[in-house]
Structure formats: C-alpha cells, structure tokens
Design an enzyme around this catalytic site. Structure first.
Site, PDB file in Angstrom:
ATOM      1  N   GLU A 162       0.458   5.396   0.528  1.00  0.00           N
ATOM      2  CA  GLU A 162      -0.440   6.461   0.983  1.00  0.00           C
ATOM      3  C   GLU A 162       0.047   7.823   0.504  1.00  0.00           C
ATOM      4  O   GLU A 162       1.198   7.976   0.079  1.00  0.00           O
ATOM      5  CB  GLU A 162      -0.565   6.397   2.511  1.00  0.00           C
ATOM      6  CG  GLU A 162      -1.215   5.087   2.939  1.00  0.00           C
ATOM      7  CD  GLU A 162      -1.484   4.987   4.433  1.00  0.00           C
ATOM      8  OE1 GLU A 162      -1.020   5.858   5.204  1.00  0.00           O
ATOM      9  OE2 GLU A 162      -2.175   4.019   4.825  1.00  0.00           O
ATOM     10  N   CYS A 192      -4.248   0.728  -2.512  1.00  0.00           N
ATOM     11  CA  CYS A 192      -4.118  -0.512  -1.738  1.00  0.00           C
ATOM     12  C   CYS A 192      -3.019  -1.403  -2.330  1.00  0.00           C
ATOM     13  O   CYS A 192      -2.753  -1.378  -3.535  1.00  0.00           O
ATOM     14  CB  CYS A 192      -5.418  -1.305  -1.793  1.00  0.00           C
ATOM     15  SG  CYS A 192      -6.809  -0.536  -0.958  1.00  0.00           S
ATOM     16  N   ASN A 250       0.823  -1.215   0.000  1.00  0.00           N
ATOM     17  CA  ASN A 250       0.000   0.000   0.000  1.00  0.00           C
ATOM     18  C   ASN A 250       0.855   1.262   0.000  1.00  0.00           C
ATOM     19  O   ASN A 250       1.922   1.314   0.605  1.00  0.00           O
ATOM     20  CB  ASN A 250      -1.008   0.009   1.165  1.00  0.00           C
ATOM     21  CG  ASN A 250      -0.385  -0.110   2.535  1.00  0.00           C
ATOM     22  OD1 ASN A 250       0.651  -0.763   2.715  1.00  0.00           O
ATOM     23  ND2 ASN A 250      -0.998   0.522   3.528  1.00  0.00           N
ATOM     24  N   CYS A 292     -10.399  -4.971   0.151  1.00  0.00           N
ATOM     25  CA  CYS A 292     -11.559  -4.067   0.125  1.00  0.00           C
ATOM     26  C   CYS A 292     -12.373  -4.313  -1.152  1.00  0.00           C
ATOM     27  O   CYS A 292     -11.923  -4.990  -2.082  1.00  0.00           O
ATOM     28  CB  CYS A 292     -11.109  -2.611   0.216  1.00  0.00           C
ATOM     29  SG  CYS A 292     -10.384  -1.994  -1.314  1.00  0.00           S
ATOM     30  N   GLU A 319      -3.090  -4.586  -2.923  1.00  0.00           N
ATOM     31  CA  GLU A 319      -3.574  -5.548  -3.927  1.00  0.00           C
ATOM     32  C   GLU A 319      -3.580  -4.922  -5.319  1.00  0.00           C
ATOM     33  O   GLU A 319      -3.185  -5.532  -6.301  1.00  0.00           O
ATOM     34  CB  GLU A 319      -5.007  -6.003  -3.586  1.00  0.00           C
ATOM     35  CG  GLU A 319      -5.138  -6.756  -2.285  1.00  0.00           C
ATOM     36  CD  GLU A 319      -5.442  -5.843  -1.101  1.00  0.00           C
ATOM     37  OE1 GLU A 319      -4.900  -4.715  -1.035  1.00  0.00           O
ATOM     38  OE2 GLU A 319      -6.217  -6.265  -0.238  1.00  0.00           O
ATOM     39  N   CYS A 355     -10.691  -3.445  -4.507  1.00  0.00           N
ATOM     40  CA  CYS A 355      -9.688  -4.428  -4.948  1.00  0.00           C
ATOM     41  C   CYS A 355     -10.376  -5.690  -5.471  1.00  0.00           C
ATOM     42  O   CYS A 355      -9.931  -6.285  -6.459  1.00  0.00           O
ATOM     43  CB  CYS A 355      -8.730  -4.757  -3.810  1.00  0.00           C
ATOM     44  SG  CYS A 355      -7.634  -3.375  -3.420  1.00  0.00           S
TER      45      CYS A 355
HETATM   46  N1  THU Z   1      -5.447  -1.176   2.365  1.00  0.00           N
HETATM   47  C1  THU Z   1      -4.919  -2.070   1.490  1.00  0.00           C
HETATM   48  O1  THU Z   1      -3.736  -1.973   1.121  1.00  0.00           O
HETATM   49  N2  THU Z   1      -5.724  -3.055   1.020  1.00  0.00           N
HETATM   50  C2  THU Z   1      -7.056  -3.187   1.304  1.00  0.00           C
HETATM   51  O2  THU Z   1      -7.724  -4.054   0.759  1.00  0.00           O
HETATM   52  C3  THU Z   1      -7.673  -2.267   2.253  1.00  0.00           C
HETATM   53  C4  THU Z   1      -6.808  -1.233   2.851  1.00  0.00           C
HETATM   54  C5  THU Z   1      -4.594  -0.090   2.864  1.00  0.00           C
HETATM   55  C6  THU Z   1      -5.004   1.287   2.430  1.00  0.00           C
HETATM   56  C7  THU Z   1      -4.387   2.140   3.498  1.00  0.00           C
HETATM   57  O3  THU Z   1      -3.055   2.459   3.117  1.00  0.00           O
HETATM   58  C8  THU Z   1      -4.356   1.247   4.719  1.00  0.00           C
HETATM   59  O4  THU Z   1      -4.593  -0.074   4.263  1.00  0.00           O
HETATM   60  C9  THU Z   1      -5.365   1.582   5.790  1.00  0.00           C
HETATM   61  O5  THU Z   1      -6.633   1.637   5.260  1.00  0.00           O
END
Ligand code: THU
Length: 157
Positions: free
Chosen positions: A64, A73, A62, A112, A75, A115
């Site tokens: 940000e 994300c 991930n 999520c 994935e 994804c």
């Molecule tokens: N996140 C993912 O990398 N994958 C997911 O399926 C859900 C959330 C990340 C996004 C963000 O950087 C952190 O988790 C907190 O939400």
C-alpha cells in the site's frame, strides 16, 4: 431474444490438508507470502504465490501507499515479479490467501477484477488456463481458468 445461462464450476475443499500436494504447497507458499504484506492503511494482508511451468514458485504480497492508487494487490505483485524474472515460463497456477490481525480470513478472498484481467493476459500469452486456488482459514476453492471466475473478461482478439 434468447436468455442464456453460463455456469461456473469450481472445487471446494474443507481445509488445506485435503488439497492435492502441488496445490497444498502453493497454498503454503501464499501463507508465507503474507509476511511481505505492507498494509498500513487497510490492515488487510494478502499473500499470493504463483507456480511457473519450470516448477518455480514466486511470492507476492499487497503493497500500500499513501497515494492510494500507487499500491498494488498481492496477486499482481506475484505475477509481475514472476513474469519479469522468468518471462519464458508459463504461469500455471496461483494461490491467494488473506489475513487480518494475524489470522487467516474465515472465508476465501477472491482476486479483484484487475488481477483477473492480468491473469487473463498471461493465459493468452502462454495459451494455458491458470489454476486458481483461493484459500482461507476455512474452506478453499479451486478454479480452472480465469473464465470460471469472470466469464465475460475483456479480450481484444
Ligand atoms: N488486495 C489484494 O491484494 N488483492 C485483491 O485481489 C484485492 C485487494 C489488497 C489491496 C489492499 O492493499 C487491500 O487488499 C485492501 O483492499
């Protein structure tokens, strides 16, 4: 009116040691992918690894951003990276794992909806179900096909 019930099937393993070898390798790759996580806002690190039909594994983590929706994300980083680099190879499997403060989460962190929607697109593109391994420091769950995680996913066909 009729009431209908859909059931979801998945396998649960007590630890990564119990996984079949190919799944264990992909799980380990997802754990390695955690090193690429950039999560200064949530401190929630997610690693993912996809395996393609040619056997190649591609990592994602991930990312940000201070403008929140601009992040992505793990994935989707892994899937888009693989699809852009190897557009002809089917996406066969994905492993996902999350950690906080350097420790794997005690329970699986599921992908999520966005994804899962992207996974569904690649299932349609290549005509195969994606094997989804959702790992943790404890139990690991394995699903066959996006529909077993999100039964009413959007489709335009
Ligand atoms: N996140 C993912 O990398 N994958 C997911 O399926 C859900 C959330 C990340 C996004 C963000 O950087 C952190 O988790 C907190 O939400």
């Amino acid at each position: 009116m009729v009431e209908k019930i859909k059931t979801i099937k998945f396998s649960e393993y007590e630890s990564a040691d119990e996984l079949p070898q190919a799944d264990r390798e992909l799980f380990c790759e997802a754990v390695e992918a955690l090193k690429g996580s950039y999560a200064p806002y949530s401190s929630f690190n997610v690693g993912a690894a996809v395996r393609l039909s040619g056997g190649i594994m591609v990592r994602g983590a991930n990312q940000e951003n201070s403008a929140y929706p601009s992040g992505l994300c793990a994935e989707r980083v892994a899937m888009f990276s693989a699809a852009a680099r190897y557009p002809e190879q089917a996406l066969e499997a994905i492993a996902i794992v999350a950690s906080q403060n350097g420790k794997l989460q005690p329970a699986p962190s599921y992908p999520c909806g966005a994804c899962l929607q992207v996974m569904a697109q690649y299932e349609t593109k290549f005509g195969n179900k994606i094997h989804i391994i959702v790992g943790s420091g404890g139990s690991i769950q394995v699903f066959d096909g996006v529909a077993s995680m999100m039964p009413f996913i959007f489709t335009d066909i």
